[in-house]
Write an enzyme that holds these catalytic residues in place. Structure first.
Site, PDB file in Angstrom:
ATOM      1  N   HIS A  16     -10.538   0.805  -2.838  1.00 52.82           N
ATOM      2  CA  HIS A  16     -11.908   0.800  -2.331  1.00 52.82           C
ATOM      3  C   HIS A  16     -12.910   1.382  -3.320  1.00 52.82           C
ATOM      4  CE1 HIS A  16     -10.503  -0.409   1.566  1.00 52.82           C
ATOM      5  NE2 HIS A  16      -9.782   0.675   1.747  1.00 52.82           N
TER       6      HIS A  16
ATOM      7  N   HIS B 205     -10.404   7.031   1.565  1.00 50.39           N
ATOM      8  CA  HIS B 205      -9.037   6.892   1.055  1.00 50.39           C
ATOM      9  C   HIS B 205      -8.995   5.829  -0.034  1.00 50.39           C
ATOM     10  CE1 HIS B 205      -9.379   3.633   3.978  1.00 50.39           C
ATOM     11  NE2 HIS B 205      -8.468   3.000   3.264  1.00 50.39           N
TER      12      HIS B 205
ATOM     13  N   ASP C  94      -4.408  -0.764  -1.995  1.00 54.56           N
ATOM     14  CA  ASP C  94      -5.706  -0.594  -1.346  1.00 54.56           C
ATOM     15  C   ASP C  94      -6.627   0.034  -2.405  1.00 54.56           C
ATOM     16  OD1 ASP C  94      -6.726  -1.141   1.284  1.00 54.56           O
ATOM     17  OD2 ASP C  94      -6.864   1.001   1.705  1.00 54.56           O
TER      18      ASP C  94
ATOM     19  N   CYS D  22      -2.063  -2.838   7.602  1.00 55.33           N
ATOM     20  CA  CYS D  22      -1.976  -3.728   6.442  1.00 55.33           C
ATOM     21  C   CYS D  22      -0.709  -4.570   6.415  1.00 55.33           C
ATOM     22  CB  CYS D  22      -2.167  -2.934   5.157  1.00 55.33           C
ATOM     23  SG  CYS D  22      -3.881  -2.341   5.031  1.00 55.33           S
TER      24      CYS D  22
ATOM     25  N   ASP E  58       0.792  -1.253   0.000  1.00 53.75           N
ATOM     26  CA  ASP E  58       0.000   0.000   0.000  1.00 53.75           C
ATOM     27  C   ASP E  58       0.820   1.296   0.000  1.00 53.75           C
ATOM     28  OD1 ASP E  58      -1.961  -1.927   0.238  1.00 53.75           O
ATOM     29  OD2 ASP E  58      -2.841  -1.149   2.078  1.00 53.75           O
TER      30      ASP E  58
ATOM     31  N   LYS F 181      -7.066  -4.883  -3.244  1.00 57.66           N
ATOM     32  CA  LYS F 181      -7.848  -5.403  -2.115  1.00 57.66           C
ATOM     33  C   LYS F 181      -8.743  -4.308  -1.568  1.00 57.66           C
ATOM     34  CE  LYS F 181      -4.133  -4.251   1.076  1.00 57.66           C
ATOM     35  NZ  LYS F 181      -4.833  -3.242   1.871  1.00 57.66           N
TER      36      LYS F 181
ATOM     37  N   HIS G  53     -17.314   3.186   0.484  1.00 60.90           N
ATOM     38  CA  HIS G  53     -16.953   1.897   1.099  1.00 60.90           C
ATOM     39  C   HIS G  53     -17.370   1.846   2.576  1.00 60.90           C
ATOM     40  CE1 HIS G  53     -14.291  -1.410   2.474  1.00 60.90           C
ATOM     41  NE2 HIS G  53     -14.544  -1.864   1.260  1.00 60.90           N
TER      42      HIS G  53
HETATM   43  C1  VGL Z   1      -4.666   0.663   5.667  1.00 58.02           C
HETATM   44  C2  VGL Z   1      -6.309   1.491   7.022  1.00 58.02           C
HETATM   45  C3  VGL Z   1      -7.233   1.393   6.006  1.00 58.02           C
HETATM   46  C4  VGL Z   1      -3.226   0.269   5.507  1.00 58.02           C
HETATM   47  C5  VGL Z   1      -5.576   0.545   4.631  1.00 58.02           C
HETATM   48  O1  VGL Z   1      -2.729   0.238   4.366  1.00 58.02           O
HETATM   49  O2  VGL Z   1      -2.587  -0.014   6.545  1.00 58.02           O
HETATM   50  N1  VGL Z   1      -5.046   1.119   6.858  1.00 58.02           N
HETATM   51  N2  VGL Z   1      -6.848   0.913   4.808  1.00 58.02           N
HETATM   52 ZN    ZN Z   2      -8.209   0.954   3.203  1.00 55.11          ZN
END
Ligand code: VGL
Ligand code: ZN
Length: 208
Positions: free
Chosen positions: A53, A86, A51, A156, A13, A111, A57
Site C-alpha cells: 500500500h 499496514h 500487499d 486475501c 501476503d 497489490k 492508503h
Molecule cells: C489483508 C486486510 C487488508 C489480507 C490485506 O492479506 O488478508 N487483509 N489487507
Molecule cells: Zn492490505
C-alpha cells in the site's frame, strides 16, 4: 493427491505486518510458515503476493478522520473495511516474514498500490474490475490448478481463490497453511462462498 506439472502454489501476503507483532497480526499466523516452507519444496512452481500500500492508503482507518479500525465504510466501489495502517511500500512491515523460504517463487505480485482502491485478491482489486495481470500470466504459462496458502483465510486468500475460479482455474485452499482474521462471521461466509463456487478446501497432508 499427486501433483501435476502445471499445478501452482500461490502464497498470499506472508508479510511481517500480518504476523506476530505486526500492525494487522492475524491470530496464530506464524504457525503456517513451516507448513508453507514444506509445500514450497513439493511444488514445482510458486508465485507469491505482497500487499503493497501507499502511505495514507484509502483502506486505512487513519485516512478517514472520525472512523475507527474494522469499521465498514462505503467506498465508490462498494463496502470497504477500514484497517490499521499496514504493509506500506518499502517499510519493514511490508517485508516477507524472514523465516519464509520462497526463494524459488517465480513471480511476486504486488497489490493494493492504487491509493483509492484496496485489493484483497491477487487477481482483481476490490472494484472487481482492475486486474493485477496475474490471470493472464498464469494462463499464458499454462497453469490449471491453483493451490492457495497464506493470510488471511477470510480476506486475501478468500478473494484470490474466488477470482481464480472466476478466471477459469480450479482452486484449492490448503486450510492448515492459512489463518483467518474472523470479523463479523467472515469465516462462515468464506466457507459458504467456497462451497457455492467449487473452491475446494484441502489439508497439506494430501501431498504426503
Ligand atoms: C489483508 C486486510 C487488508 C489480507 C490485506 O492479506 O488478508 N487483509 N489487507
Ligand atoms: Zn492490505
Amino acid at each position: 493427491m499427486s501433483l501435476e506439472p502445471h499445478d501452482l502454489l500461490l502464497v498470499i501476503d506472508l508479510q511481517r505486518d500480518f504476523c506476530a507483532g505486526g500492525s494487522l497480526a492475524v491470530p496464530d499466523a506464524d504457525a503456517v510458515i513451516p507448513v508453507i516452507n514444506r509445500l514450497c519444496q513439493r511444488f514445482a512452481h510458486v508465485v507469491v503476493t505482497q500487499d503493497w500500500h501507499t502511505a495514507g492508503h484509502s483502506s486505512f482507518a487513519s485516512s478517514h478522520p472520525g472512523r475507527t479500525v474494522y469499521e465498514t465504510m462505503q467506498a465508490p466501489y462498494g463496502p470497504q473495511t477500514l484497517w490499521p495502517d499496514h504493509c506500506i511500500q518499502g517499510t519493514r512491515g511490508a517485508e516477507f516474514h524472514p523465516d519464509l523460504r520462497v526463494t524459488k517463487a517465480e513471480l511476486i505480485v504486488r497489490k493494493g498500490f492504487h491509493p483509492a482502491i484496496d485489493s484483497y485478491s491477487g487477481f482483481f482489486e476490490n472494484d472487481k474490475s482492475t486486474p493485477t495481470g496475474l490471470a493472464s500470466y498464469l494462463r499464458e504459462r499454462g497453469f490449471g490448478r491453483i493451490f492457495l496458502a497464506g493470510l488471511a483465510y477470510d480476506y486475501c486468500v478468500r478473494f484470490s481463490a474466488v477470482d481464480a475460479v472466476r478466471s477459469g482455474f480450479s482452486a484449492f485452499v490448503i486450510e492448515d497453511a492459512s489463518r483467518a482474521i474472523n470479523l463479523a462471521g467472515s469465516v462462515e461466509a468464506t466457507n459458504a462462498e467456497f462451497a457455492a463456487l467449487g473452491v475446494q478446501r484441502v489439508s497439506s497432508s494430501i501431498f504426503g
